[in-house]
Write a protein that holds these residues in place. Structure first.
Motif, PDB file in Angstrom:
ATOM      1  N   MET A 100       0.854  -1.202   0.000  1.00 43.64           N
ATOM      2  CA  MET A 100       0.000   0.000   0.000  1.00 43.64           C
ATOM      3  C   MET A 100       0.890   1.253   0.000  1.00 43.64           C
ATOM      4  O   MET A 100       1.855   1.321   0.751  1.00 43.64           O
ATOM      5  CB  MET A 100      -0.869  -0.023   1.271  1.00 43.64           C
ATOM      6  CG  MET A 100      -1.846   1.132   1.340  1.00 43.64           C
ATOM      7  SD  MET A 100      -2.738   1.197   2.927  1.00 43.64           S
ATOM      8  CE  MET A 100      -3.974  -0.046   2.675  1.00 43.64           C
ATOM      9  N   THR A 101       0.574   2.206  -0.827  1.00 41.29           N
ATOM     10  CA  THR A 101       1.356   3.447  -0.845  1.00 41.29           C
ATOM     11  C   THR A 101       0.934   4.337   0.330  1.00 41.29           C
ATOM     12  O   THR A 101      -0.134   4.140   0.924  1.00 41.29           O
ATOM     13  CB  THR A 101       1.121   4.236  -2.149  1.00 41.29           C
ATOM     14  OG1 THR A 101      -0.247   4.662  -2.153  1.00 41.29           O
ATOM     15  CG2 THR A 101       1.411   3.405  -3.388  1.00 41.29           C
ATOM     16  N   VAL A 102       1.749   5.327   0.623  1.00 43.28           N
ATOM     17  CA  VAL A 102       1.417   6.270   1.691  1.00 43.28           C
ATOM     18  C   VAL A 102       0.108   6.989   1.362  1.00 43.28           C
ATOM     19  O   VAL A 102      -0.736   7.207   2.240  1.00 43.28           O
ATOM     20  CB  VAL A 102       2.569   7.276   1.887  1.00 43.28           C
ATOM     21  CG1 VAL A 102       2.128   8.423   2.787  1.00 43.28           C
ATOM     22  CG2 VAL A 102       3.781   6.579   2.491  1.00 43.28           C
ATOM     23  N   THR A 103      -0.070   7.332   0.094  1.00 48.21           N
ATOM     24  CA  THR A 103      -1.309   8.007  -0.319  1.00 48.21           C
ATOM     25  C   THR A 103      -2.524   7.147   0.010  1.00 48.21           C
ATOM     26  O   THR A 103      -3.501   7.625   0.594  1.00 48.21           O
ATOM     27  CB  THR A 103      -1.272   8.304  -1.835  1.00 48.21           C
ATOM     28  OG1 THR A 103      -0.144   9.130  -2.094  1.00 48.21           O
ATOM     29  CG2 THR A 103      -2.540   9.002  -2.289  1.00 48.21           C
ATOM     30  N   ASP A 104      -2.441   5.870  -0.341  1.00 45.88           N
ATOM     31  CA  ASP A 104      -3.564   4.964  -0.049  1.00 45.88           C
ATOM     32  C   ASP A 104      -3.775   4.832   1.457  1.00 45.88           C
ATOM     33  O   ASP A 104      -4.908   4.735   1.936  1.00 45.88           O
ATOM     34  CB  ASP A 104      -3.304   3.581  -0.655  1.00 45.88           C
ATOM     35  CG  ASP A 104      -3.368   3.613  -2.175  1.00 45.88           C
ATOM     36  OD1 ASP A 104      -4.020   4.526  -2.717  1.00 45.88           O
ATOM     37  OD2 ASP A 104      -2.743   2.741  -2.815  1.00 45.88           O
ATOM     38  N   GLU A 105      -2.669   4.833   2.192  1.00 47.08           N
ATOM     39  CA  GLU A 105      -2.742   4.706   3.649  1.00 47.08           C
ATOM     40  C   GLU A 105      -3.494   5.902   4.255  1.00 47.08           C
ATOM     41  O   GLU A 105      -4.369   5.748   5.102  1.00 47.08           O
ATOM     42  CB  GLU A 105      -1.307   4.660   4.187  1.00 47.08           C
ATOM     43  CG  GLU A 105      -1.134   4.014   5.513  1.00 47.08           C
ATOM     44  CD  GLU A 105       0.349   3.951   5.924  1.00 47.08           C
ATOM     45  OE1 GLU A 105       0.590   3.526   7.041  1.00 47.08           O
ATOM     46  OE2 GLU A 105       1.234   4.358   5.146  1.00 47.08           O
ATOM     47  N   VAL A 106      -3.155   7.105   3.782  1.00 51.09           N
ATOM     48  CA  VAL A 106      -3.816   8.322   4.283  1.00 51.09           C
ATOM     49  C   VAL A 106      -5.301   8.283   3.928  1.00 51.09           C
ATOM     50  O   VAL A 106      -6.174   8.522   4.784  1.00 51.09           O
ATOM     51  CB  VAL A 106      -3.165   9.590   3.691  1.00 51.09           C
ATOM     52  CG1 VAL A 106      -4.010  10.823   3.995  1.00 51.09           C
ATOM     53  CG2 VAL A 106      -1.746   9.770   4.222  1.00 51.09           C
ATOM     54  N   ILE A 107      -5.586   7.972   2.671  1.00 54.91           N
ATOM     55  CA  ILE A 107      -6.981   7.991   2.219  1.00 54.91           C
ATOM     56  C   ILE A 107      -7.793   6.928   2.962  1.00 54.91           C
ATOM     57  O   ILE A 107      -8.914   7.181   3.405  1.00 54.91           O
ATOM     58  CB  ILE A 107      -7.049   7.835   0.682  1.00 54.91           C
ATOM     59  CG1 ILE A 107      -6.520   9.129   0.029  1.00 54.91           C
ATOM     60  CG2 ILE A 107      -8.481   7.535   0.216  1.00 54.91           C
ATOM     61  CD1 ILE A 107      -6.414   9.120  -1.466  1.00 54.91           C
ATOM     62  N   GLN A 108      -7.197   5.780   3.180  1.00 57.80           N
ATOM     63  CA  GLN A 108      -7.900   4.720   3.911  1.00 57.80           C
ATOM     64  C   GLN A 108      -8.198   5.141   5.353  1.00 57.80           C
ATOM     65  O   GLN A 108      -9.309   4.958   5.842  1.00 57.80           O
ATOM     66  CB  GLN A 108      -7.053   3.451   3.898  1.00 57.80           C
ATOM     67  CG  GLN A 108      -7.787   2.232   4.446  1.00 57.80           C
ATOM     68  CD  GLN A 108      -6.950   0.974   4.303  1.00 57.80           C
ATOM     69  OE1 GLN A 108      -6.386   0.685   3.260  1.00 57.80           O
ATOM     70  NE2 GLN A 108      -6.855   0.224   5.380  1.00 57.80           N
ATOM     71  N   MET A 152      -0.617  15.569  -4.368  1.00 59.43           N
ATOM     72  CA  MET A 152       0.237  16.147  -3.326  1.00 59.43           C
ATOM     73  C   MET A 152       0.720  15.062  -2.359  1.00 59.43           C
ATOM     74  O   MET A 152       1.879  15.029  -1.958  1.00 59.43           O
ATOM     75  CB  MET A 152      -0.578  17.201  -2.578  1.00 59.43           C
ATOM     76  CG  MET A 152       0.241  18.271  -1.936  1.00 59.43           C
ATOM     77  SD  MET A 152      -0.830  19.442  -1.090  1.00 59.43           S
ATOM     78  CE  MET A 152      -1.173  20.596  -2.388  1.00 59.43           C
ATOM     79  N   LEU A 153      -0.171  14.167  -2.014  1.00 54.95           N
ATOM     80  CA  LEU A 153       0.191  13.067  -1.109  1.00 54.95           C
ATOM     81  C   LEU A 153       1.205  12.130  -1.754  1.00 54.95           C
ATOM     82  O   LEU A 153       2.034  11.532  -1.074  1.00 54.95           O
ATOM     83  CB  LEU A 153      -1.057  12.277  -0.707  1.00 54.95           C
ATOM     84  CG  LEU A 153      -1.995  12.966   0.276  1.00 54.95           C
ATOM     85  CD1 LEU A 153      -3.362  12.288   0.289  1.00 54.95           C
ATOM     86  CD2 LEU A 153      -1.411  12.981   1.679  1.00 54.95           C
ATOM     87  N   ASN A 154       1.155  12.029  -3.060  1.00 54.43           N
ATOM     88  CA  ASN A 154       2.088  11.153  -3.769  1.00 54.43           C
ATOM     89  C   ASN A 154       3.533  11.628  -3.649  1.00 54.43           C
ATOM     90  O   ASN A 154       4.448  10.896  -3.993  1.00 54.43           O
ATOM     91  CB  ASN A 154       1.715  11.052  -5.252  1.00 54.43           C
ATOM     92  CG  ASN A 154       0.556  10.116  -5.482  1.00 54.43           C
ATOM     93  OD1 ASN A 154       0.263   9.274  -4.639  1.00 54.43           O
ATOM     94  ND2 ASN A 154      -0.114  10.264  -6.611  1.00 54.43           N
ATOM     95  N   SER A 155       3.705  12.843  -3.152  1.00 56.87           N
ATOM     96  CA  SER A 155       5.064  13.344  -3.008  1.00 56.87           C
ATOM     97  C   SER A 155       5.677  12.905  -1.680  1.00 56.87           C
ATOM     98  O   SER A 155       6.713  13.404  -1.269  1.00 56.87           O
ATOM     99  CB  SER A 155       5.064  14.868  -3.095  1.00 56.87           C
ATOM    100  OG  SER A 155       4.265  15.400  -2.053  1.00 56.87           O
ATOM    101  N   ALA A 156       5.027  11.961  -0.998  1.00 58.40           N
ATOM    102  CA  ALA A 156       5.611  11.383   0.225  1.00 58.40           C
ATOM    103  C   ALA A 156       6.965  10.793  -0.115  1.00 58.40           C
ATOM    104  O   ALA A 156       7.223  10.426  -1.253  1.00 58.40           O
ATOM    105  CB  ALA A 156       4.699  10.290   0.771  1.00 58.40           C
ATOM    106  N   TRP A 157       7.791  10.678   0.895  1.00 51.71           N
ATOM    107  CA  TRP A 157       9.126  10.118   0.655  1.00 51.71           C
ATOM    108  C   TRP A 157       8.978   8.689   0.170  1.00 51.71           C
ATOM    109  O   TRP A 157       8.537   7.813   0.928  1.00 51.71           O
ATOM    110  CB  TRP A 157       9.932  10.126   1.959  1.00 51.71           C
ATOM    111  CG  TRP A 157      10.280  11.500   2.433  1.00 51.71           C
ATOM    112  CD1 TRP A 157       9.803  12.677   1.924  1.00 51.71           C
ATOM    113  CD2 TRP A 157      11.154  11.840   3.492  1.00 51.71           C
ATOM    114  NE1 TRP A 157      10.331  13.727   2.617  1.00 51.71           N
ATOM    115  CE2 TRP A 157      11.176  13.250   3.584  1.00 51.71           C
ATOM    116  CE3 TRP A 157      11.934  11.103   4.378  1.00 51.71           C
ATOM    117  CZ2 TRP A 157      11.925  13.915   4.518  1.00 51.71           C
ATOM    118  CZ3 TRP A 157      12.679  11.772   5.308  1.00 51.71           C
ATOM    119  CH2 TRP A 157      12.686  13.158   5.377  1.00 51.71           C
TER     120      TRP A 157
END
Ligand code: FE
Length: 185
Positions: free
Chosen positions: A1-9, A174-179
């Motif tokens: 799971m990407t960070v973006t998916d983690e935040v959205i979830q 924007m979230l996709n720019s996570a490290w």
């Protein structure tokens, strides 16, 4: 799971919970706060900080009424650690200090204290109350002190029932720019 998916979830599964004592959900509060940051022309890192500043409330698993039971959930620390690992210090640091910024503003702006919502005044007590003069001066030496204060003001304004603001999906890029090296798999 990407960070973006983690935040959205997290936001979709747990963000519907009430922001305790306020007329908005956690998700509405986050989206309104991020919107204020965008309206102010903030850089990406600060918009993300605004969007994620209360993510600690979604992580700790304690009931939202914890303040009623005299518990300070230290959500800003849980959120800071979670964000630091995924987005780095520029996003995480203002989040870490957004509660301290409230204590700071209560010291330097008496009218700020007078405008706080009842729920915010209740949590202020648990968070240690207004800063002393010395604590306020020390707070001003933080590298992110201005960002923390800006975030705090948007936080306080982001409690309007039914306010129309951009949806979470609009923050995907924007979230996709996570490290990327910290994306959990
Ligand atoms: Fe908040």
């Amino acid at each position: 799971m990407t960070v973006t998916d983690e935040v959205i979830q997290l936001m979709m599964q747990r963000g519907g919970a009430a922001y305790f004592g306020e007329p908005v959900s956690q998700r509405e509060h986050a989206l309104q706060c991020a919107w204020h940051a965008r309206q102010a022309g903030s850089p990406r890192e600060l918009v993300l900080a605004a969007l994620l500043h209360d993510i600690g409330h979604l992580l700790h698993g304690l009931p939202e009424s914890a303040a009623d039971d005299g518990i300070d959930t230290l959500h800003e620390i849980a959120g800071y650690e979670w964000i630091l690992a995924r987005f780095g210090p520029q996003v995480a640091e203002p989040v870490r200090h957004h509660v301290a910024a409230k204590r700071y503003l209560c010291r330097v702006e008496p009218e700020y204290l007078a405008r706080l919502s009842p729920a915010s005044i209740q949590s202020l007590e648990l968070q240690g109350g207004p800063f002393s003069e010395d604590e306020a001066r020390e707070f001003e030496t933080l590298a992110c002190y201005r960002e923390a204060v800006m975030l705090r003001r948007w936080d306080d304004e982001a409690k309007i029932c039914g306010m129309a603001v951009p949806a979470l999906e609009e923050y995907r890029q924007m979230l996709n720019s996570a490290w990327p090296q910290y994306c959990s798999l």
